[in-house]
Design a protein around this motif. Structure first.
Motif, PDB file in Angstrom:
ATOM      1  N   ASN A  76       0.831  -1.220   0.000  1.00 15.37           N
ATOM      2  CA  ASN A  76       0.000   0.000   0.000  1.00 15.37           C
ATOM      3  C   ASN A  76       0.860   1.262   0.000  1.00 15.37           C
ATOM      4  OD1 ASN A  76      -2.529  -1.396   0.193  1.00 15.37           O
ATOM      5  ND2 ASN A  76      -1.979  -1.902   2.305  1.00 15.37           N
ATOM      6  N   SER A  77       2.069   1.140   0.543  1.00 13.06           N
ATOM      7  CA  SER A  77       2.992   2.285   0.572  1.00 13.06           C
ATOM      8  C   SER A  77       4.414   1.746   0.630  1.00 13.06           C
ATOM      9  CB  SER A  77       2.705   3.164   1.804  1.00 13.06           C
ATOM     10  OG  SER A  77       2.875   2.401   2.992  1.00 13.06           O
ATOM     11  N   GLY A 131       5.528   0.733  12.170  1.00  8.85           N
ATOM     12  CA  GLY A 131       4.613  -0.413  12.378  1.00  8.85           C
ATOM     13  C   GLY A 131       5.339  -1.592  13.012  1.00  8.85           C
ATOM     14  N   GLU A 155       6.391  -3.555   6.756  1.00  8.51           N
ATOM     15  CA  GLU A 155       5.893  -3.508   5.371  1.00  8.51           C
ATOM     16  C   GLU A 155       4.388  -3.290   5.385  1.00  8.51           C
ATOM     17  OE1 GLU A 155       9.083  -5.013   2.484  1.00  8.51           O
ATOM     18  OE2 GLU A 155       7.577  -3.444   2.641  1.00  8.51           O
ATOM     19  N   ASP A 156       3.901  -2.414   4.546  1.00  8.91           N
ATOM     20  CA  ASP A 156       2.461  -2.111   4.450  1.00  8.91           C
ATOM     21  C   ASP A 156       1.869  -2.991   3.348  1.00  8.91           C
ATOM     22  OD1 ASP A 156       0.569   0.994   3.837  1.00  8.91           O
ATOM     23  OD2 ASP A 156      -0.041  -1.036   4.470  1.00  8.91           O
ATOM     24  N   ASN A 204      -0.449  -5.260   0.981  1.00  9.34           N
ATOM     25  CA  ASN A 204      -1.811  -5.272   0.424  1.00  9.34           C
ATOM     26  C   ASN A 204      -2.240  -6.737   0.261  1.00  9.34           C
ATOM     27  OD1 ASN A 204      -4.109  -5.219  -1.181  1.00  9.34           O
ATOM     28  ND2 ASN A 204      -3.431  -3.421  -2.354  1.00  9.34           N
TER      29      ASN A 204
END
Ligand SMILES: O=C(O)[C@H](O)[C@@H](O)[C@@H](O)C(=O)NO
Ligand SMILES: [Mg+2]
Length: 382
Positions: free
Chosen positions: A347-348, A364, A369-370, A372
């Motif tokens: 996502n980013s 986070g 890691e963001d 998806n």
């Protein structure tokens, strides 16, 4: 927290990065590539993730090594798990690679961080939450308007400085580019970039990795005139004596080894042999985050920096925990590609950089890691 399962999901995603016949990446037409997401699940439902090339974590590797060593183990016994896997490398007929070891170790760190709801870099020491980045270019090419001439390197360098980078590393031309390898062209690119960006930007080179001692000496002496900050991988890193000879004959700092196997063990011998002035290790190449940390700690004991190889969450996990790394390698960059656009399965991006060239570390849990997950589920191929 016992490890219950180790699974791999292979999915496809669009990319404009293509590899040449030496494995170096360049911009190209959009195509669908495959990525593997390695998932370690604990008996309380906690999961840890890492991303790897599917062939590195193929079913044979997962079934033969990962599951046998990890399942049933306490997920917090990460070093014991790592040692057990590392010892199996010798008898694995080269099937359990350093990279495979790296990716399973990274997923384990991600699981631990998610369980404790803390970023891994903070768990490992929390030295800093920001780090200056250097712009690491792709290798040179023959694409008009790309990185095909010294002037195009200079023009791109100006753009990188305008973006905020305070340091730039040139990967110069290598075969299969027709005129490569070419020491004089490498020097011309470095001189054009120095001329373009002025004296206050740190510059480094990472060129053709198989120059002779005399070719490397020529380039190194020219780089000294251009006040380059380090000279990276100009020769075959299997020849430690060549690097000791080069370091003896040059004043510009020699950095390495990057691509050499042997994890933290080989890097100890490089220090002992005087084969480098700055150590190098990557969390994808030396067996994971912890071995990279061991190299960094070794370097610190000798008053040396350890510049972490490569971009990404695992690199940031190490860099956030140590003092003796000056830069985060942000790249690889090219005029035709926008590095700040995340891959479709994220996502980013994990390494946003501000206008001053500073990357903020992820806050986070785990590696940060963001992911998806919906995209991965909808694009799973196996
Ligand atoms: O193309 C490669 O060999 C790698 O991407 C490598 O060039 C790059 O990661 C590197 O050498 N960084 O220092
Ligand atoms: Mg390199």
């Amino acid at each position: 927290m016992k490890i219950e399962s180790v699974n791999v999901t292979v999915f496809q995603y669009p990319t404009r990065r293509v590899s040449d016949t030496a494995g170096h990446s360049h911009p190209g037409p959009e195509s669908m590539a495959k990525m593997a997401m390695l998932t370690i699940t604990a008996d309380d439902g906690t999961k840890g993730y890492s991303f790897a090339p599917p062939e590195v974590v193929r079913p044979f590797v997962v079934n033969t090594f990962f599951r046998k060593v990890l399942v049933g183990q306490d997920a917090f016994n990460r070093e014991r798990i790592w040692q057990d896997l590392a010892h199996w490398q010798r008898g694995s007929a080269h099937q359990l690679t350093e990279r495979a070891l790296s990716f399973v170790e990274q997923a384990l760190w991600d699981l631990i961080g998610r369980k404790l709801n803390m970023p891994v870099w903070k768990l490992l020491g929390g030295f800093r939450d920001k780090v200056p980045a250097y712009g690491s270019t792709m290798c040179g090419d023959d694409l008009p308007g790309g990185l095909s001439t010294p002037d195009e390197y200079a023009s791109f360098a100006e753009k990188l400085v305008a973006r905020g980078y305070k340091a730039i590393k040139l990967h110069t031309w290598m075969p299969p580019v027709s005129f490569a390898p070419n020491p004089k062209m490498d020097v011309k690119a470095c001189a054009a970039v120095r001329e373009a960006v002025g004296p206050d930007i740190d510059l480094m080179i990472d060129g053709y990795h198989w120059y002779s001692r005399t070719e490397a000496l020529y380039i190194g002496k020219e780089l000294e005139k251009l006040d380059f900050a380090w000279f990276e991988e100009p020769m075959e890193e299997e020849s430690m004596s060549s690097y000791a000879w080069l370091a003896e004959n040059l004043s510009i700092p020699i950095i390495g080894p990057e691509s050499l196997g042997g994890k933290h063990h080989s890097r100890a011998d490089w220090v002992k042999a005087g084969a480098c002035d700055i150590l190098r290790a990557g969390a994808n190449g030396v067996g994971g985050i912890s071995p990279t940390l061991k190299v960094a700690n070794l370097a610190e004991s000798f008053g040396m920096d350890c510049e972490v190889h490569g971009n990404g969450a695992a690199s940031l996990a190490v860099i956030g925990a140590i003092k003796n790394c000056r830069w985060y390698e942000r790249g690889l960059l090219h005029p035709f590609l926008d590095y700040d656009v995340p891959a479709a399965y994220l996502n980013s991006i994990v390494d946003p950089m501000d206008e001053n060239g500073i990357v903020s570390l992820p806050t986070g849990p785990g590696l940060g890691e963001d992911i998806n997950f919906a995209y991965i589920e909808n694009n799973t191929v196996s």
